[in-house]
Design a protein around this motif. Sequence first.
Motif, PDB file in Angstrom:
ATOM      1  N   PRO A 163       0.902  -1.285   0.036  1.00  0.00           N
ATOM      2  CA  PRO A 163      -0.100   0.081   0.019  1.00  0.00           C
ATOM      3  C   PRO A 163       0.803   1.308   0.053  1.00  0.00           C
ATOM      4  O   PRO A 163       1.980   1.379   0.742  1.00  0.00           O
ATOM      5  CB  PRO A 163      -0.754  -0.148   1.133  1.00  0.00           C
ATOM      6  CG  PRO A 163      -0.660  -1.484   1.745  1.00  0.00           C
ATOM      7  CD  PRO A 163       0.438  -2.024   1.147  1.00  0.00           C
ATOM      8  N   LEU A 164       0.614   2.310  -0.815  1.00  0.00           N
ATOM      9  CA  LEU A 164       1.193   3.614  -0.742  1.00  0.00           C
ATOM     10  C   LEU A 164       1.044   4.394   0.441  1.00  0.00           C
ATOM     11  O   LEU A 164       0.013   5.025   0.411  1.00  0.00           O
ATOM     12  CB  LEU A 164       0.879   4.367  -2.120  1.00  0.00           C
ATOM     13  CG  LEU A 164       1.085   3.530  -3.274  1.00  0.00           C
ATOM     14  CD1 LEU A 164       0.748   4.371  -4.688  1.00  0.00           C
ATOM     15  CD2 LEU A 164       2.626   3.049  -3.581  1.00  0.00           C
ATOM     16  N   ASP A 165       1.890   4.186   1.396  1.00  0.00           N
ATOM     17  CA  ASP A 165       1.553   4.773   2.542  1.00  0.00           C
ATOM     18  C   ASP A 165       2.311   6.142   2.631  1.00  0.00           C
ATOM     19  O   ASP A 165       3.393   6.473   3.703  1.00  0.00           O
ATOM     20  CB  ASP A 165       1.897   3.833   3.694  1.00  0.00           C
ATOM     21  CG  ASP A 165       1.557   4.349   5.213  1.00  0.00           C
ATOM     22  OD1 ASP A 165       0.666   5.131   5.156  1.00  0.00           O
ATOM     23  OD2 ASP A 165       1.907   3.909   6.054  1.00  0.00           O
ATOM     24  N   PHE A 166       2.167   6.998   1.762  1.00  0.00           N
ATOM     25  CA  PHE A 166       2.820   8.494   1.559  1.00  0.00           C
ATOM     26  C   PHE A 166       1.901   9.467   1.107  1.00  0.00           C
ATOM     27  O   PHE A 166       0.948   9.028   0.266  1.00  0.00           O
ATOM     28  CB  PHE A 166       4.191   8.235   1.115  1.00  0.00           C
ATOM     29  CG  PHE A 166       4.192   8.197  -0.169  1.00  0.00           C
ATOM     30  CD1 PHE A 166       4.283   9.236  -1.251  1.00  0.00           C
ATOM     31  CD2 PHE A 166       4.320   6.779  -0.799  1.00  0.00           C
ATOM     32  CE1 PHE A 166       4.129   8.812  -2.543  1.00  0.00           C
ATOM     33  CE2 PHE A 166       4.339   6.468  -2.080  1.00  0.00           C
ATOM     34  CZ  PHE A 166       4.299   7.509  -3.037  1.00  0.00           C
ATOM     35  N   ALA A 167       2.340  10.627   1.332  1.00  0.00           N
ATOM     36  CA  ALA A 167       1.501  11.681   0.683  1.00  0.00           C
ATOM     37  C   ALA A 167       2.462  12.572   0.081  1.00  0.00           C
ATOM     38  O   ALA A 167       3.713  12.418   0.204  1.00  0.00           O
ATOM     39  CB  ALA A 167       0.789  12.527   1.743  1.00  0.00           C
TER      40      ALA A 167
END
Length: 648
Positions: free
Chosen positions: A574-578
């Motif tokens: 999962p792309l766990d960044f902003a």
Amino acid sequence: MGSNSLVPFQDLNVCPELPATSTLLVPKIEPKLEPLDEPLPSPPAFSLSTPSPAPSPCPSSADVYSEFNRLSELFRSTLAQGLQGNGDMPFPPDSDPDSRALVPVDNPEAHLSNVVLMPRGSRKYQARSSELVRVMDLKPEDERYFRDLIRKTRMLFDSLRVYAIAVDEKQKDLMVPHRRPRADLKAAAVMREHGLWLNRDKRVVGDIPGVSIGDVFFFRMELCVIGLHGQAQAGIDYVPSSQSSNGEPIATSIIVSGGYEDDEDAGDVIVYTGHGGQDKNNKQVVHQKLECGNLALERSMNYGIEVRVIRGFKYEGSVSGKVYVYDGLYRIIETWFDVGKSGFGVFKFKLVRIENQVEMGSTIMKFAASLRTRPLDARPRGYVTLDLSSKKENFPVLFFNDVDKDHDPIYYEYLINTVFPPFVYHCGSTSGCDCVGGCVDDCFCAKKNGGEFPYNLQGILVRGKPLIFECGPHCRCPPSCRNRVAQKGVRNRFEVFRSTETGWGVRSLDLIQAGSFICEYAGVVLTREQVQVFTMNGDSLIYPSRFAERWREWGNLSDVFCDYKCPEDPSTPPLDFAMDVSRMRNVACYMSHSSSPNVLVQLVLYDHNNVSFPHLMLFAMENIPPMRELSLDYGVADEYMGKLAICN
């Protein structure tokens, strides 16, 4: 579609009979033909294959070739039949008969495959209807439905065509230099075999639902697939007298491409030369007769039936060397028999564009061409800067606002690439391929992509994937490697503009081909801890995980293969960044949101191998004409996410 939208055309039998015409003693004419989009190949040994779920990131060499051999057999039952069938639409007449059929490759290792995707049941070609109807008073939901249907059909055509090219590139015979396979014919044939051509059950008079004025096509076959013009090479599309309800031919569309020396095109007014009487060098050598398409145009004038006009012209950078632009509806107001420039009799038809239509696509393309070279001459007012990127991009990014005095974009620092935290570059493998002269099919980077390159030799995305590995700094291949596409930056001239409808927007001054790279969605990457601090301060952020997975639609062949499965490998966590774009951003951040976007987000790695922090690369989902706004599906648009919250 609403019950009142499909209107039967008037009964032509109640109209006056055809007046007598003078008879000319001339040879029988042939349909008005147009030049082929590209040369036809010699009869190919070809198998168009569909992808399957990619294997593990690093399969063995044997597994890679076994998978490719399996793919090479998938279309056998579909493509063993001839493409001509019993339909009414002929393929180009000067092609070799064998080139009209797609034959599978004899593959000695095909028996190694243990996974088979079964094509959908073979269907008999749907004969084209002669029933004339006009579509009127569509509701907004009907318009959206037909637009999405056209977009989906065109995307399937492009996906099949691009994949056919990729397979041909892998199978090409090195002894045949400069071989150019007709992938458009192959894609159209597969779609026809599966009953995926549109507007076959009714012959539509006027606009085709879902086709917009200004839509651009690279191939004549695509016009046939969506029913905009039903002839693969003839310039006049019409219902022949043998199928017409009153025994008279009726024309529905024409292609204007300057193929006849007596044609005159002034935009809103066209003097169109009838068909027939030309030799192979497009010189008029005999008189024309009032029959077939010529008679159909005359009858359409008599009954007041409008015709669709598609303009074809040479265009630099086009995959076929030409483009075809739908320019709207015209009425035939006059016809006469005249002596042409070569001294032979020709029929001429004067067409006038119907009022209250949007601007012609061909006019917009000419205007965009002038902007590319002399923007201030073409539009002396409205430009705030001629390069928002301050020469950081390969091409200048224009900034245009003739709506208000808002110059906000010039106050932000321009990014060309995403800024990742330093620790990202110290995670993962540092190995690369050893392809000194350019990557080959079984190299290390191809294996990481599931045993196939994600792009064809022209840099077009073959199909969307969860993640693409491009060659990077640890690879020995040159910058010209086919697996280095998104990392090279933009290849088109873009313009950020102010819109009364969408706020800020982005459009291209160039024609963008479906599947081609557009730009990166760039910003400053923040970890979860940093995000918490930023959101406490009320800053708006971009969350990559919320972008809709439109990559699944590009290269999706489920309408052709019932067992087709979308690629799931290489997988990503999962792309766990902003991403923070509140102070530093690039042109992509000004793209508008749309539930029917023309741009998709594809995750790509090239400068590091940390799969948790990929680049967000943007690719075209369809052919995007110059000056048409680019749009993304941002997924969830709220106070924490979305173009409207940040750029408006």
